[in-house]
Design an enzyme around this catalytic site. Structure first.
Site, PDB file in Angstrom:
ATOM      1  N   ASP A 251     -69.759  94.107  -2.068  1.00 31.80           N
ATOM      2  CA  ASP A 251     -69.943  93.624  -2.966  1.00 31.80           C
ATOM      3  C   ASP A 251     -69.752  92.257  -3.413  1.00 31.80           C
ATOM      4  O   ASP A 251     -68.441  91.442  -3.552  1.00 31.80           O
ATOM      5  CB  ASP A 251     -69.565  94.253  -4.447  1.00 31.80           C
ATOM      6  CG  ASP A 251     -68.243  94.225  -5.089  1.00 31.80           C
ATOM      7  OD1 ASP A 251     -67.514  94.983  -3.953  1.00 31.80           O
ATOM      8  OD2 ASP A 251     -68.183  94.310  -5.904  1.00 31.80           O
TER       9      ASP A 251
ATOM     10  N   GLU B 152     -65.325  96.042  -5.438  1.00 33.51           N
ATOM     11  CA  GLU B 152     -64.147  95.156  -5.347  1.00 33.51           C
ATOM     12  C   GLU B 152     -64.120  94.731  -6.833  1.00 33.51           C
ATOM     13  O   GLU B 152     -63.510  94.207  -7.783  1.00 33.51           O
ATOM     14  CB  GLU B 152     -63.459  95.209  -4.269  1.00 33.51           C
ATOM     15  CG  GLU B 152     -62.644  94.165  -4.193  1.00 33.51           C
ATOM     16  CD  GLU B 152     -62.243  93.132  -5.175  1.00 33.51           C
ATOM     17  OE1 GLU B 152     -60.850  92.729  -5.120  1.00 33.51           O
ATOM     18  OE2 GLU B 152     -63.494  92.324  -5.174  1.00 33.51           O
TER      19      GLU B 152
HETATM   20 ZN   LIG Z   1     -63.568  89.573  -2.480  1.00 36.46          ZN
END
Ligand SMILES: [Zn+2]
Length: 411
Positions: free
Chosen positions: A81, A176
């Protein structure tokens, strides 16, 4: 290696994988599925084994050992992401060959310029091949550079079977940037003894210390009465909340701290006479002073409760993650090997504490000690993000070198 890295990185960057904290699904956005599926096909195509993607979008794969030595299974991770705070739609990477050290026009129409006057680090990249945005989106070097580097390092090892190595596991993980990366990570299935996230910034970064982190939500209840007849009756919750904030040390805030200094950060303040809510995050490298900060907030709340009534204040503190150093220190050699790998390649390791968390902060507490190494990008999470393709080569070489060193040190 360089062309291969550039081609991969640009292809990944064009898929919009921006994560969304408001979403309850995992991955939080559909675009992450698109890249996850693409990576699965690519891992298979380069000859990786045990290539899987689970129902939550976690991609895993194996590079089997080609030695009889007893080498520990090591892992490499990168996240799919990109940050929610800046758009990742229609990323249009620009390639600059042999950068001359001057201004880079990202977008002529909108007059967006990446200039060494604003970003003096650009001076380090004279002569490099740079990849930039077109000024309207982020680039996503955080962390698609990490994915490209891991993928390219695996491909390199597959093409060079003369390089001996133990079993290597790789994983590409969702979300994340919204702090959920490790939430559904299956440590047992991954089956590595240690891992590295390839998610750091510029060349040489090596990190194994992160904040201890908690968040605090405080609600103050007031009593609203017509202001004309409020004497002795009205309780203004905004003012109690202000009193709370005033009692925190003014200098222990993000805008006044750096290095190993911790802080209280007031994220939001919403209120009226009747009810006011404060939202803080608490950060500290040292576990004891982290606990002391939380205790301090409780003490302040208790003293205000005594002054205004216990039912007027509710304080809720939740720990978010801890300093991974505690879990990495006992297996310190994994940091030393990363250090040695960089030194062998003529890269000066830059060890520094992360003023934040990485997936490694959570993974280390889930039984997978995971320091972080550089992926090479600069100016993450915005339109001025860029990366040197030459340093991406270095990152891929560091991955290969770490894998070699683990084999050489085993018997
Ligand atoms: Zn990162």
């Amino acid at each position: 290696m360089k062309q291969e890295l550039i081609e991969r990185f640009i292809r990944y960057a064009k898929v919009n994988t921006q994560s969304d904290p408001e979403s309850d699904t995992c991955p939080s956005t559909q675009g992450q599925w698109e890249l996850a599926n693409m990576l699965v096909e690519e891992l298979k195509a380069i000859g990786m084994e045990e290539v899987t993607v689970d129902e939550n979008g976690y991609v895993m794969a194996t590079l089997p050992a080609n030695t009889d030595k007893n080498v520990p299974v090591i892992g490499f991770l990168a996240h799919i992401d990109t940050a929610p705070e800046f758009t990742g739609a229609n990323v249009n990477p620009q390639l600059i060959d042999s950068y001359d050290g001057g201004d880079i026009v990202l977008n002529k129409e909108q007059g967006i310029i990446l200039s060494p006057n604003d970003f003096p680090e650009l001076a380090h990249y004279k002569g490099h091949t740079l990849i930039t945005t077109d000024g309207t989106t982020l680039l996503g070097a955080d962390d698609k550079a990490g994915i490209a580097e891991i993928m390219t390092a695996m491909h390199y090892l597959i093409k060079h079977p003369d390089i001996k190595h133990g079993k290597v596991r790789v994983a590409f993980t969702p979300d994340e940037e919204i702090g959920r990366g490790p939430h559904k990570f299956d440590v047992a299935k991954f089956g590595a003894q240690f891992a590295y996230t390839v998610d750091g910034g510029p060349l040489g970064e090596l990190e194994y210390e992160s904040f201890n982190a908690a968040e605090a939500k405080i609600t103050f209840k007031g009593k609203n009465v017509h202001p004309g007849t409020a004497k002795g009756k009205m309780i203004n919750s905004i003012k109690i909340a202000m009193e709370f904030q005033q009692q925190l040390p003014a200098n222990e805030a993000p805008e006044h701290t750096e290095g190993y200094e911790g802080f209280y950060h007031l994220l939001s303040f919403q209120g009226n006479v009747e009810e006011t809510k404060l939202h803080y995050i608490i950060r500290d490298f040292d576990r004891e002073s982290f606990e002391a900060r939380k205790a301090n907030m409780k003490d302040i709340a208790a003293s205000l409760a005594q002054k205004y009534g216990t039912d007027r204040i509710t304080l809720e503190i939740n720990d978010q993650y801890y300093n991974m150093r505690e879990k990495i220190e006992p297996v310190r050699h994994i940091v030393d090997i990363a250090h040695e790998a960089m030194a062998n390649l003529g890269i000066e390791p830059k060890v520094k504490p992360i003023r934040g968390g990485t997936d490694g902060s959570q993974l280390s507490y889930m039984g997978l000690p995971t320091p972080n190494i550089f992926a090479g990008g600069e100016n993450f999470h915005g339109r001025y993000e860029y990366i040197s393709a030459d340093n991406m080569v270095k990152a891929a070489e560091v991955i290969v070198e770490i894998i070699k060193l683990f084999e050489q040190k085993s018997s």
